[in-house]
Design a protein around this motif. Structure first.
Motif, PDB file in Angstrom:
ATOM      1  N   THR A 106       0.828  -1.196   0.000  1.00 29.39           N
ATOM      2  CA  THR A 106       0.000   0.000   0.000  1.00 29.39           C
ATOM      3  C   THR A 106       0.867   1.252   0.000  1.00 29.39           C
ATOM      4  OG1 THR A 106      -0.120   0.121   2.409  1.00 29.39           O
ATOM      5  CG2 THR A 106      -1.823  -1.163   1.286  1.00 29.39           C
ATOM      6  N   TYR A 107       0.282   2.355  -0.448  1.00 27.71           N
ATOM      7  CA  TYR A 107       0.983   3.633  -0.502  1.00 27.71           C
ATOM      8  C   TYR A 107      -0.010   4.741  -0.190  1.00 27.71           C
ATOM      9  CZ  TYR A 107       4.008   7.349  -2.304  1.00 27.71           C
ATOM     10  OH  TYR A 107       4.792   8.471  -2.420  1.00 27.71           O
ATOM     11  N   SER A 108       0.386   5.655   0.684  1.00 26.61           N
ATOM     12  CA  SER A 108      -0.452   6.828   0.927  1.00 26.61           C
ATOM     13  C   SER A 108       0.430   8.067   0.881  1.00 26.61           C
ATOM     14  CB  SER A 108      -1.188   6.730   2.260  1.00 26.61           C
ATOM     15  OG  SER A 108      -0.290   6.858   3.334  1.00 26.61           O
ATOM     16  N   LEU A 109      -0.136   9.143   0.361  1.00 24.81           N
ATOM     17  CA  LEU A 109       0.557  10.415   0.217  1.00 24.81           C
ATOM     18  C   LEU A 109      -0.386  11.516   0.677  1.00 24.81           C
ATOM     19  CD1 LEU A 109       2.917  12.171  -0.940  1.00 24.81           C
ATOM     20  CD2 LEU A 109       1.708  12.104  -3.122  1.00 24.81           C
ATOM     21  N   ASP A 110       0.101  12.355   1.607  1.00 21.65           N
ATOM     22  CA  ASP A 110      -0.672  13.491   2.106  1.00 21.65           C
ATOM     23  C   ASP A 110       0.147  14.753   1.894  1.00 21.65           C
ATOM     24  OD1 ASP A 110      -2.985  12.150   3.204  1.00 21.65           O
ATOM     25  OD2 ASP A 110      -1.626  11.351   4.726  1.00 21.65           O
ATOM     26  N   ILE A 111      -0.451  15.740   1.225  1.00 22.05           N
ATOM     27  CA  ILE A 111       0.229  17.003   0.939  1.00 22.05           C
ATOM     28  C   ILE A 111      -0.586  18.131   1.540  1.00 22.05           C
ATOM     29  CG2 ILE A 111       1.021  18.573  -0.865  1.00 22.05           C
ATOM     30  CD1 ILE A 111       1.155  16.108  -2.726  1.00 22.05           C
ATOM     31  N   ASP A 112       0.099  19.019   2.262  1.00 21.03           N
ATOM     32  CA  ASP A 112      -0.491  20.263   2.762  1.00 21.03           C
ATOM     33  C   ASP A 112       0.407  21.390   2.288  1.00 21.03           C
ATOM     34  OD1 ASP A 112      -2.716  19.329   4.278  1.00 21.03           O
ATOM     35  OD2 ASP A 112      -1.300  18.580   5.772  1.00 21.03           O
ATOM     36  N   ALA A 113      -0.180  22.376   1.596  1.00 20.24           N
ATOM     37  CA  ALA A 113       0.621  23.465   1.050  1.00 20.24           C
ATOM     38  C   ALA A 113      -0.082  24.799   1.230  1.00 20.24           C
ATOM     39  CB  ALA A 113       0.898  23.219  -0.437  1.00 20.24           C
ATOM     40  N   ASN A 114       0.727  25.821   1.438  1.00 18.77           N
ATOM     41  CA  ASN A 114       0.259  27.211   1.463  1.00 18.77           C
ATOM     42  C   ASN A 114       0.770  27.859   0.190  1.00 18.77           C
ATOM     43  OD1 ASN A 114      -0.972  27.128   4.033  1.00 18.77           O
ATOM     44  ND2 ASN A 114       1.039  27.214   4.970  1.00 18.77           N
ATOM     45  N   LEU A 115      -0.142  28.119  -0.717  1.00 20.39           N
ATOM     46  CA  LEU A 115       0.210  28.674  -2.027  1.00 20.39           C
ATOM     47  C   LEU A 115      -0.787  29.763  -2.396  1.00 20.39           C
ATOM     48  CD1 LEU A 115       0.817  25.297  -3.871  1.00 20.39           C
ATOM     49  CD2 LEU A 115       2.554  27.028  -3.434  1.00 20.39           C
ATOM     50  N   PRO A 116      -0.369  30.730  -3.210  1.00 19.92           N
ATOM     51  CA  PRO A 116      -1.324  31.741  -3.663  1.00 19.92           C
ATOM     52  C   PRO A 116      -2.340  31.121  -4.626  1.00 19.92           C
ATOM     53  CG  PRO A 116       0.820  32.087  -4.669  1.00 19.92           C
ATOM     54  CD  PRO A 116       0.991  30.990  -3.680  1.00 19.92           C
ATOM     55  N   ASP A 117      -3.467  31.772  -4.765  1.00 20.04           N
ATOM     56  CA  ASP A 117      -4.509  31.307  -5.676  1.00 20.04           C
ATOM     57  C   ASP A 117      -3.951  31.249  -7.096  1.00 20.04           C
ATOM     58  OD1 ASP A 117      -6.796  30.747  -7.079  1.00 20.04           O
ATOM     59  OD2 ASP A 117      -7.997  32.306  -6.135  1.00 20.04           O
ATOM     60  N   PRO A 118      -4.077  30.111  -7.802  1.00 18.14           N
ATOM     61  CA  PRO A 118      -3.517  29.998  -9.150  1.00 18.14           C
ATOM     62  C   PRO A 118      -4.323  30.743 -10.218  1.00 18.14           C
ATOM     63  CG  PRO A 118      -4.632  27.974  -8.570  1.00 18.14           C
ATOM     64  CD  PRO A 118      -4.666  28.847  -7.359  1.00 18.14           C
ATOM     65  N   GLU A 119      -5.411  31.392  -9.847  1.00 21.01           N
ATOM     66  CA  GLU A 119      -6.207  32.224 -10.745  1.00 21.01           C
ATOM     67  C   GLU A 119      -6.597  31.519 -12.044  1.00 21.01           C
ATOM     68  OE1 GLU A 119      -4.009  35.839 -11.209  1.00 21.01           O
ATOM     69  OE2 GLU A 119      -3.982  36.221  -9.060  1.00 21.01           O
ATOM     70  N   GLY A 120      -7.370  30.453 -11.909  1.00 24.02           N
ATOM     71  CA  GLY A 120      -7.870  29.739 -13.078  1.00 24.02           C
ATOM     72  C   GLY A 120      -6.969  28.619 -13.564  1.00 24.02           C
ATOM     73  N   ASN A 121      -5.781  28.511 -13.032  1.00 22.80           N
ATOM     74  CA  ASN A 121      -4.873  27.424 -13.387  1.00 22.80           C
ATOM     75  C   ASN A 121      -4.920  26.360 -12.299  1.00 22.80           C
ATOM     76  OD1 ASN A 121      -3.972  28.746 -15.779  1.00 22.80           O
ATOM     77  ND2 ASN A 121      -2.702  30.064 -14.502  1.00 22.80           N
ATOM     78  N   ASN A 122      -4.069  25.369 -12.404  1.00 21.77           N
ATOM     79  CA  ASN A 122      -4.062  24.260 -11.457  1.00 21.77           C
ATOM     80  C   ASN A 122      -2.655  24.011 -10.940  1.00 21.77           C
ATOM     81  OD1 ASN A 122      -6.891  23.216 -11.822  1.00 21.77           O
ATOM     82  ND2 ASN A 122      -6.172  23.167 -13.924  1.00 21.77           N
ATOM     83  N   TYR A 123      -2.583  23.470  -9.731  1.00 26.82           N
ATOM     84  CA  TYR A 123      -1.307  23.019  -9.176  1.00 26.82           C
ATOM     85  C   TYR A 123      -1.213  21.512  -9.380  1.00 26.82           C
ATOM     86  CZ  TYR A 123      -0.618  27.500  -6.800  1.00 26.82           C
ATOM     87  OH  TYR A 123      -0.415  28.825  -6.512  1.00 26.82           O
ATOM     88  N   GLY A 124      -0.199  21.079 -10.138  1.00 30.84           N
ATOM     89  CA  GLY A 124       0.004  19.663 -10.403  1.00 30.84           C
ATOM     90  C   GLY A 124       0.918  19.031  -9.378  1.00 30.84           C
ATOM     91  N   VAL A 125       0.659  17.752  -9.060  1.00 30.10           N
ATOM     92  CA  VAL A 125       1.491  16.968  -8.148  1.00 30.10           C
ATOM     93  C   VAL A 125       2.251  15.955  -8.986  1.00 30.10           C
ATOM     94  CG1 VAL A 125       1.500  15.373  -6.195  1.00 30.10           C
ATOM     95  CG2 VAL A 125      -0.171  17.233  -6.267  1.00 30.10           C
ATOM     96  N   TRP A 126       3.578  16.034  -8.929  1.00 30.78           N
ATOM     97  CA  TRP A 126       4.444  15.162  -9.728  1.00 30.78           C
ATOM     98  C   TRP A 126       5.366  14.386  -8.814  1.00 30.78           C
ATOM     99  CZ3 TRP A 126       4.048  15.417 -15.130  1.00 30.78           C
ATOM    100  CH2 TRP A 126       3.279  16.470 -15.621  1.00 30.78           C
TER     101      TRP A 126
END
Length: 184
Positions: A106-126
């Motif tokens: 099994t694998y689990s991944l948890d991400i917590d981030a403080n980022l500015p609003d991407p204004e219509g774009n997306n934040y990708g997880v790689w």
């Protein structure tokens, strides 16, 4: 006229009051039993103190079978847990943490981030390891609070780096502007 038999045609007060007391006692007893029964058998039961709401399960659910994985022993499973600090590489604001736990398939991944609003774009997880780069998904959130949670079979533990990128297009599988990076 004179009553020669000395009969009383009036009502006997002691008999009527006894009868009235019995009737009132039976009525109050029945009401008490109904009230106690209502409290005891209602959804907000006196015993549990909580109300229960039953709902139908969502449609389209498919039954699954639990794996009988031989790597799980009677003594438990050995899991590896690692945390990566996500640092800003774009020169702007933003930070975060990524925690992964894997083992026993099994694998689990948890991400917590403080980022500015991407204004219509997306934040990708790689995830990346060596020359291989894999787009996992996109962060979810709004304002400055972003996060992601993944629970899957272990096909990601070979990757040792994580990137958060600003994705202007979702049509390709190439990372665009790197915002945060971290290593395990």
């Amino acid at each position: 006229m004179r009553d020669l038999a000395n009969q009383s045609y009036g009502q006997n007060k002691s008999t009527d009051s006894k009868f009235l007391r019995r009737v009132l006692f039976l009525i109050f007893g029945a009401i008490a039993i109904l009230v106690v029964g209502k409290l005891f058998f209602s959804a907000g039961s006196v015993i549990s103190g909580q109300s229960v709401v039953l709902r139908d399960a969502p449609t389209g659910l498919k039954p699954v079978e639990a794996d009988t994985d031989s790597s799980v022993s009677d003594k438990g499973v050995s899991l590896t847990s690692q945390t990566a600090k996500l640092v800003n590489v774009a020169g702007g604001g933003g930070s975060g943490t990524a925690k992964r736990t894997f083992g026993a398939g099994t694998y689990s991944l948890d991400i917590d981030a403080n980022l500015p609003d991407p204004e219509g774009n997306n934040y990708g997880v790689w995830l990346t390891g060596g020359a291989e780069v894999l787009l996992v998904d996109y962060l979810r959130g709004s304002g400055n609070s972003w996060g992601y949670e993944l629970k899957d079979k272990d096909k990601y533990s070979g990757f040792d780096q994580i990137w958060i990128t600003l994705e202007i297009t979702k049509n390709d599988t190439k990372p665009e502007k790197h915002i945060l990076e971290g290593s395990w």
